[in-house]
Design a protein around this motif. Structure first.
Motif, PDB file in Angstrom:
ATOM      1  N   PRO A 159      -2.940  -3.046   2.474  1.00 50.27           N
ATOM      2  CA  PRO A 159      -3.000  -3.746   1.184  1.00 50.27           C
ATOM      3  C   PRO A 159      -1.624  -4.015   0.589  1.00 50.27           C
ATOM      4  CG  PRO A 159      -4.557  -1.915   1.250  1.00 50.27           C
ATOM      5  CD  PRO A 159      -3.675  -1.778   2.456  1.00 50.27           C
ATOM      6  N   THR A 160      -1.518  -5.115  -0.111  1.00 54.48           N
ATOM      7  CA  THR A 160      -0.313  -5.423  -0.885  1.00 54.48           C
ATOM      8  C   THR A 160      -0.478  -4.806  -2.269  1.00 54.48           C
ATOM      9  OG1 THR A 160      -0.086  -7.512   0.296  1.00 54.48           O
ATOM     10  CG2 THR A 160       1.176  -7.262  -1.730  1.00 54.48           C
ATOM     11  N   VAL A 161       0.553  -4.106  -2.725  1.00 58.02           N
ATOM     12  CA  VAL A 161       0.496  -3.392  -4.006  1.00 58.02           C
ATOM     13  C   VAL A 161       1.760  -3.694  -4.805  1.00 58.02           C
ATOM     14  CG1 VAL A 161      -0.931  -1.523  -3.074  1.00 58.02           C
ATOM     15  CG2 VAL A 161       1.558  -1.322  -2.989  1.00 58.02           C
ATOM     16  N   TRP A 162       1.696  -3.461  -6.093  1.00 52.81           N
ATOM     17  CA  TRP A 162       2.894  -3.575  -6.919  1.00 52.81           C
ATOM     18  C   TRP A 162       3.734  -2.322  -6.744  1.00 52.81           C
ATOM     19  CZ3 TRP A 162       4.554  -7.941  -8.808  1.00 52.81           C
ATOM     20  CH2 TRP A 162       3.643  -8.959  -9.111  1.00 52.81           C
ATOM     21  N   VAL A 163       5.044  -2.511  -6.611  1.00 58.31           N
ATOM     22  CA  VAL A 163       5.949  -1.396  -6.317  1.00 58.31           C
ATOM     23  C   VAL A 163       7.082  -1.382  -7.340  1.00 58.31           C
ATOM     24  CG1 VAL A 163       7.567  -0.443  -4.625  1.00 58.31           C
ATOM     25  CG2 VAL A 163       5.409  -1.449  -3.863  1.00 58.31           C
ATOM     26  N   THR A 164       7.444  -0.173  -7.777  1.00 59.12           N
ATOM     27  CA  THR A 164       8.542  -0.003  -8.727  1.00 59.12           C
ATOM     28  C   THR A 164       9.526   1.029  -8.199  1.00 59.12           C
ATOM     29  OG1 THR A 164       9.062   0.398 -11.066  1.00 59.12           O
ATOM     30  CG2 THR A 164       7.465   1.881 -10.048  1.00 59.12           C
ATOM     31  N   SER A 165      10.712   1.048  -8.745  1.00 53.11           N
ATOM     32  CA  SER A 165      11.731   2.021  -8.384  1.00 53.11           C
ATOM     33  C   SER A 165      11.546   3.297  -9.204  1.00 53.11           C
ATOM     34  CB  SER A 165      13.130   1.438  -8.634  1.00 53.11           C
ATOM     35  OG  SER A 165      14.107   2.449  -8.658  1.00 53.11           O
ATOM     36  N   ASP A 166      11.631   4.443  -8.546  1.00 51.35           N
ATOM     37  CA  ASP A 166      11.528   5.719  -9.255  1.00 51.35           C
ATOM     38  C   ASP A 166      12.669   5.887 -10.258  1.00 51.35           C
ATOM     39  OD1 ASP A 166       9.220   6.625  -8.010  1.00 51.35           O
ATOM     40  OD2 ASP A 166      10.319   7.458  -6.314  1.00 51.35           O
ATOM     41  N   GLU A 167      13.808   5.349  -9.931  1.00 51.92           N
ATOM     42  CA  GLU A 167      14.983   5.518 -10.789  1.00 51.92           C
ATOM     43  C   GLU A 167      14.962   4.565 -11.976  1.00 51.92           C
ATOM     44  OE1 GLU A 167      19.874   5.063 -10.573  1.00 51.92           O
ATOM     45  OE2 GLU A 167      18.665   4.920  -8.736  1.00 51.92           O
ATOM     46  N   PHE A 223      -2.190  -0.696 -13.022  1.00 46.55           N
ATOM     47  CA  PHE A 223      -2.142  -1.686 -11.950  1.00 46.55           C
ATOM     48  C   PHE A 223      -3.250  -1.422 -10.934  1.00 46.55           C
ATOM     49  CE2 PHE A 223       2.005  -1.723 -13.801  1.00 46.55           C
ATOM     50  CZ  PHE A 223       2.505  -3.006 -13.626  1.00 46.55           C
ATOM     51  N   CYS A 224      -3.554  -2.448 -10.133  1.00 46.24           N
ATOM     52  CA  CYS A 224      -4.529  -2.302  -9.049  1.00 46.24           C
ATOM     53  C   CYS A 224      -3.967  -2.986  -7.811  1.00 46.24           C
ATOM     54  CB  CYS A 224      -5.873  -2.918  -9.439  1.00 46.24           C
ATOM     55  SG  CYS A 224      -5.769  -4.665  -9.873  1.00 46.24           S
ATOM     56  N   ASP A 225      -4.642  -2.786  -6.659  1.00 42.38           N
ATOM     57  CA  ASP A 225      -4.212  -3.450  -5.437  1.00 42.38           C
ATOM     58  C   ASP A 225      -4.228  -4.960  -5.629  1.00 42.38           C
ATOM     59  OD1 ASP A 225      -4.138  -0.938  -4.399  1.00 42.38           O
ATOM     60  OD2 ASP A 225      -5.741  -1.226  -2.931  1.00 42.38           O
ATOM     61  N   ILE A 226      -3.250  -5.630  -5.049  1.00 38.56           N
ATOM     62  CA  ILE A 226      -3.179  -7.081  -5.144  1.00 38.56           C
ATOM     63  C   ILE A 226      -4.172  -7.738  -4.187  1.00 38.56           C
ATOM     64  CG2 ILE A 226      -1.682  -9.085  -4.739  1.00 38.56           C
ATOM     65  CD1 ILE A 226       0.648  -7.306  -5.704  1.00 38.56           C
ATOM     66  N   ASP A 227      -4.290  -7.188  -3.002  1.00 38.13           N
ATOM     67  CA  ASP A 227      -5.235  -7.721  -2.024  1.00 38.13           C
ATOM     68  C   ASP A 227      -5.540  -6.644  -0.987  1.00 38.13           C
ATOM     69  OD1 ASP A 227      -3.399  -7.700   0.201  1.00 38.13           O
ATOM     70  OD2 ASP A 227      -2.444  -9.454  -0.653  1.00 38.13           O
ATOM     71  N   THR A 228      -6.370  -6.970  -0.042  1.00 36.44           N
ATOM     72  CA  THR A 228      -6.706  -6.060   1.058  1.00 36.44           C
ATOM     73  C   THR A 228      -6.305  -6.715   2.367  1.00 36.44           C
ATOM     74  OG1 THR A 228      -8.953  -6.955   1.108  1.00 36.44           O
ATOM     75  CG2 THR A 228      -8.598  -4.936  -0.145  1.00 36.44           C
ATOM     76  N   SER A 229      -5.055  -7.127   2.450  1.00 36.66           N
ATOM     77  CA  SER A 229      -4.599  -7.887   3.605  1.00 36.66           C
ATOM     78  C   SER A 229      -4.676  -7.078   4.890  1.00 36.66           C
ATOM     79  CB  SER A 229      -3.177  -8.391   3.381  1.00 36.66           C
ATOM     80  OG  SER A 229      -2.299  -7.316   3.130  1.00 36.66           O
ATOM     81  N   ARG A 230      -4.864  -7.811   5.964  1.00 35.99           N
ATOM     82  CA  ARG A 230      -4.951  -7.227   7.290  1.00 35.99           C
ATOM     83  C   ARG A 230      -3.818  -7.752   8.158  1.00 35.99           C
ATOM     84  NH1 ARG A 230     -10.536  -5.558   8.247  1.00 35.99           N
ATOM     85  NH2 ARG A 230     -11.642  -5.790   6.286  1.00 35.99           N
TER      86      ARG A 230
END
Length: 282
Positions: A155-163, A241-248
């Motif tokens: 799946p494609t997800v939204w990602v952020t930096s911990d810092e 946030f939620c998953d953007i898609d369920t890509s394969r």
């Protein structure tokens, strides 16, 4: 070492036992013997599984190299002699993390096979396959029943930096692909559904560019779950946030491409995704 890698990848002795075809007690015994040999504890045991200690994390890359070398050695002795040409299209997301090792090992074992690898977007690889410019193409697809072989659900997800924690800023700074496509469409839709006020802070033609935008604190970005950069994390329901898609991740083969060399590369690709340590096909 194989047992250690299996436990590290699965985070669970039972799952590791299933992967390598041994009993759970045998796995526990092998890990214990390895810890005695190293002189350090490699895993912290808990009710929900195990987590690697600092020494375990230090050992893991060496263990992977040892196991890979042993498997390559074994394969070189049992593999039939192959020759010919294999043209394969690979998406950037897996060019290094999964397929560089597979292609390199295949080339060393089958030195008479000429390999041509094309790194590029899924759409470009699929177009080249249909034009008979590729024998194999690895692509991302969001449809539930693709006509190719599903290698991995990622799946494609939204990602952020911990810092930098860009996800706390308003309006929300986001990074997107330069060209429009289903990933961009789904990403925008997910933000609209959650009623986020956002601005496009960064655009890139590649997933590497999106990862750079996140790691440097410029924006959050849609990234496949198995490709989240170090010191970054997935944004989940707790963050709004939620998953953007369920890509394969799907493998397509040119129907005009036959022969043992192409068959061998298909096997190598399957092996790479099976042992890649990320989300596997259902």
């Amino acid at each position: 070492m194989r047992t250690f890698v299996a436990v590290a990848d699965t985070g669970n002795f039972t799952y590791a036992a299933d992967r390598i075809g041994r009993t759970q007690s045998a796995v526990s015994m092998q890990v214990k013997r390895l810890e005695e040999t190293v002189g350090e504890q490699l895993f912290e045991r808990g009710s929900r599984g195990v987590a690697m200690t600092r020494k375990g994390e230090q050992l893991l890359p060496y263990a992977r190299r040892v196991v890979a070398l042993l498997e390559e050695t074994e394969a070189s002795f049992r593999a039939p002699s192959l020759s010919g040409l294999v043209r394969i299209g690979v998406p950037e997301e897996y060019g290094y993390s999964v397929l560089s090792q597979a292609l390199g090992s295949f080339a060393r074992i089958h030195q008479k096979v000429d390999i041509t690898a094309h790194y590029g977007p899924s759409a470009r690889n699929l177009t080249a396959l249909k034009a008979n410019q590729l024998d194999l193409a690895i692509v991302f697809e969001w449809e539930d029943n693709p006509s190719g072989e599903t290698l991995r659900i990622d799946p494609t997800v939204w990602v952020t930096s911990d810092e930098h924690n860009q996800h706390l800023e308003r309006p929300l700074p986001i990074a997107l692909y330069e060209s429009s496509g289903w990933c961009t469409e789904f990403a925008m839709r997910s933000l609209q559904q959650n009623r986020f006020d956002y601005r496009i802070a960064y655009r890139s033609d590649t997933s590497g560019g999106l990862k750079l935008a996140v790691a440097s604190g410029l924006a959050i970005a849609p990234i496949s779950r198995s490709n989240i950069p170090p010191d970054c994390r997935e944004l989940g329901p707790a963050d709004g946030f939620c998953d953007i898609d369920t890509s394969r991740v799907v493998l397509y083969r040119n129907p005009r491409s036959n022969g043992a060399a192409v068959d061998g590369m298909v096997d190598a690709v399957r092996e790479a995704f099976r042992d890649g340590g990320a989300s596997n096909p259902e």
